[in-house]
Design an enzyme around this catalytic site. Structure first.
Site, PDB file in Angstrom:
ATOM      1  N   ASP A 121       1.073  -1.198   0.081  1.00 48.58           N
ATOM      2  CA  ASP A 121       0.277   0.121   0.103  1.00 48.58           C
ATOM      3  C   ASP A 121       0.883   1.222  -0.469  1.00 48.58           C
ATOM      4  O   ASP A 121       1.911   0.881  -0.526  1.00 48.58           O
ATOM      5  CB  ASP A 121      -0.858  -0.031   1.496  1.00 48.58           C
ATOM      6  N   HIS A 130      -3.875   6.075   4.065  1.00 51.40           N
ATOM      7  CA  HIS A 130      -4.410   4.698   3.524  1.00 51.40           C
ATOM      8  C   HIS A 130      -3.804   3.385   4.119  1.00 51.40           C
ATOM      9  O   HIS A 130      -4.398   2.605   4.204  1.00 51.40           O
ATOM     10  CB  HIS A 130      -4.371   4.881   2.395  1.00 51.40           C
ATOM     11  N   ASN A 157     -13.413   1.295  -7.078  1.00 53.00           N
ATOM     12  CA  ASN A 157     -14.908   2.697  -6.361  1.00 53.00           C
ATOM     13  C   ASN A 157     -15.688   3.232  -7.431  1.00 53.00           C
ATOM     14  O   ASN A 157     -16.294   4.639  -6.824  1.00 53.00           O
ATOM     15  CB  ASN A 157     -13.967   3.399  -5.584  1.00 53.00           C
ATOM     16  N   ALA A 165      -8.013  -7.426  -8.882  1.00 51.61           N
ATOM     17  CA  ALA A 165      -9.266  -8.204  -8.298  1.00 51.61           C
ATOM     18  C   ALA A 165     -10.367  -8.924  -9.081  1.00 51.61           C
ATOM     19  O   ALA A 165     -11.160  -9.861  -9.400  1.00 51.61           O
ATOM     20  CB  ALA A 165     -10.605  -6.924  -8.056  1.00 51.61           C
ATOM     21  N   SER A 185     -11.719   0.034  -0.452  1.00 53.45           N
ATOM     22  CA  SER A 185     -10.117  -0.474   0.513  1.00 53.45           C
ATOM     23  C   SER A 185     -10.365  -0.874   1.873  1.00 53.45           C
ATOM     24  O   SER A 185      -9.401  -1.835   1.819  1.00 53.45           O
ATOM     25  CB  SER A 185      -9.131   0.748  -0.299  1.00 53.45           C
TER      26      SER A 185
END
Length: 424
Positions: free
Chosen positions: A168, A210, A292, A302, A361
């Site tokens: 990340d 994040h 998103n 994904a 997330s």
């Protein structure tokens, strides 16, 4: 504080899930010239392949070398004086090594004023216990949805002995919520600044905090798990394919049991698919957020349906609100596996603070934590794959909308109690 590198504008690939993405046309054939951008190339190799041959070629960097798995991943500099020699090495098709994305999820409510020092007092945050952390009661509704209370009874080891790689923006390495829960510093990695200090950087940037938030959610679900922090994303949320490829290899080699990828792209990648396939052969789960933009277009990785069809341990996660309705921002589709609460999730934030975030997330690490709980109880990866999906709850709001829409929401919303109960 480490100086930030200037952002590379001629790059392609990874950013946090939910970014507004842009693409450009690429030529069908690439000719190595000084004008070409850096490229990532996946090649097939045998067990007797000589890594030194590639390392000795000017402008070539070996990102991954996996002769047992039959492939290697190289990065070729477009400005390399030795680039014409690459054709003699038999390199295959290539893909851009990185690209700049727009900003990812934004922090829902910002750093909470007056929250400094909250960790020691436990006033609504976590209370430090004998090696464990208490889940924030501010996430009470979300914990009810995923049945965290029953999960704690069924998984009393709380993820102990399980290593989770958080790939990340880095984490706040000195945050009280993470204290005592990070892997040894010798395992840390920062592919942005090229060192071993994956610290969150630049509080003025949109993605600041994040990674810390993602790690905090994992520890709320599985408080005895160990976080392996790996930084691949800049403070604005953009990152490079080459960094992600290396990060996954680094995580696998350091014994990660689960990899959390709260990031995504609208472009597929042969190199990344190969690394995720390698993770599968090693029994390592990868949990990835769905994106998103609010549409029927699960982001990559994904959405890697080829990997899913092969029975891999890749799990895609979208977001629901407190009433189990699909979040307006959450991507969905046939490639989606699970849903989890992803709105106003309270978690750790840099500088010993807490914050509420919204986005897929922050749904994904709840699934990551679920796997850590189960693995901590001694169950094998092969035992978990189907049970995790089978234990999901139906999303009733989707049924009311229409049956075809429900088919685009995976197996339903995560239920830890049911999942762990099926393993008994």
């Amino acid at each position: 504080m480490k100086p930030l590198r200037p952002l590379v504008l001629t790059t392609l690939a990874l950013a946090l899930a939910g970014c507004g993405l842009s693409t450009r046309e690429l030529p069908a054939q690439e000719t190595a010239t000084a004008q070409q951008p850096d490229r990532v190339q996946t090649i097939r190799i045998g067990a007797d392949a000589a890594r030194s041959t590639y390392e000795a070629t000017p402008g070539v960097t070996v990102l991954a070398w996996q002769p047992d798995a039959g492939f290697a991943i190289l990065e070729r500099s477009g400005a390399s004086a030795g680039a014409p020699a690459l054709s003699a090495l038999g390199l295959g098709s290539s893909e851009p090594s990185a690209s700049r994305y727009t900003l990812p999820e934004t922090q829902a409510s910002g750093l909470r004023a007056g929250s400094r020092g909250l960790w020691s007092g436990g006033n609504g945050g976590w209370t430090k216990g004998p090696g464990a952390l208490r889940a924030s009661p501010r996430n009470g509704r979300g914990w009810e949805q995923i049945d965290l209370a029953d999960a704690r009874l069924l998984a009393s080891r709380l993820g102990k002995g399980v290593k989770v790689a958080v790939i990340d923006t880095g984490v706040d390495l000195k945050h009280p919520a993470l204290e005592g829960h990070l892997s040894p510093a010798s395992e840390w990695k920062d592919y942005v600044d090229g060192d071993a200090v994956p610290q969150e950087m630049d509080s003025s940037a949109g993605a600041y905090g994040h990674g810390t938030g993602v790690a905090g959610i994992i520890l709320q679900v599985a408080p005895e798990a160990t976080i392996l922090p790996i930084r691949v994303l800049r403070p604005d949320g953009s990152g490079d394919l080459s960094a992600l490829v290396q990060a996954i290899g680094w995580a696998i080699d350091r014994g990660a049991d689960v990899i959390n990828l709260s990031l995504g792209s609208d472009t597929t990648s042969a190199a990344l698919s190969n690394m995720l396939g390698l993770a599968t052969t090693r029994g390592v789960f990868t949990v990835a957020s769905s994106g998103n933009t609010g549409g029927q277009n699960v982001t990559y990785p994904a959405a890697d349906t080829a990997l899913k069809a092969a029975g891999t341990y890749l799990i895609s996660v979208g977001s629901v609100d407190g009433s189990d309705s699909l979040s307006s921002f959450s991507n969905y589709g046939k490639a989606l596996d699970l849903l989890a609460p992803g709105e106003n999730v309270v978690t750790a934030a840099p500088d010993s603070q807490i914050a509420a975030w919204s986005g897929t997330s922050f749904a994904a690490p709840q699934v990551t934590g679920a796997l850590a709980l189960a693995l901590g109880q001694g169950f094998s990866p092969a035992q978990l794959q189907k049970k995790l999906l089978e234990g999901a709850d139906n999303v009733e709001k989707a049924t009311a909308r229409n049956a075809s829409f429900k088919s685009l929401l995976g197996q339903g919303r995560l239920n830890l109690g049911t999942f762990l109960g099926k393993l008994k």
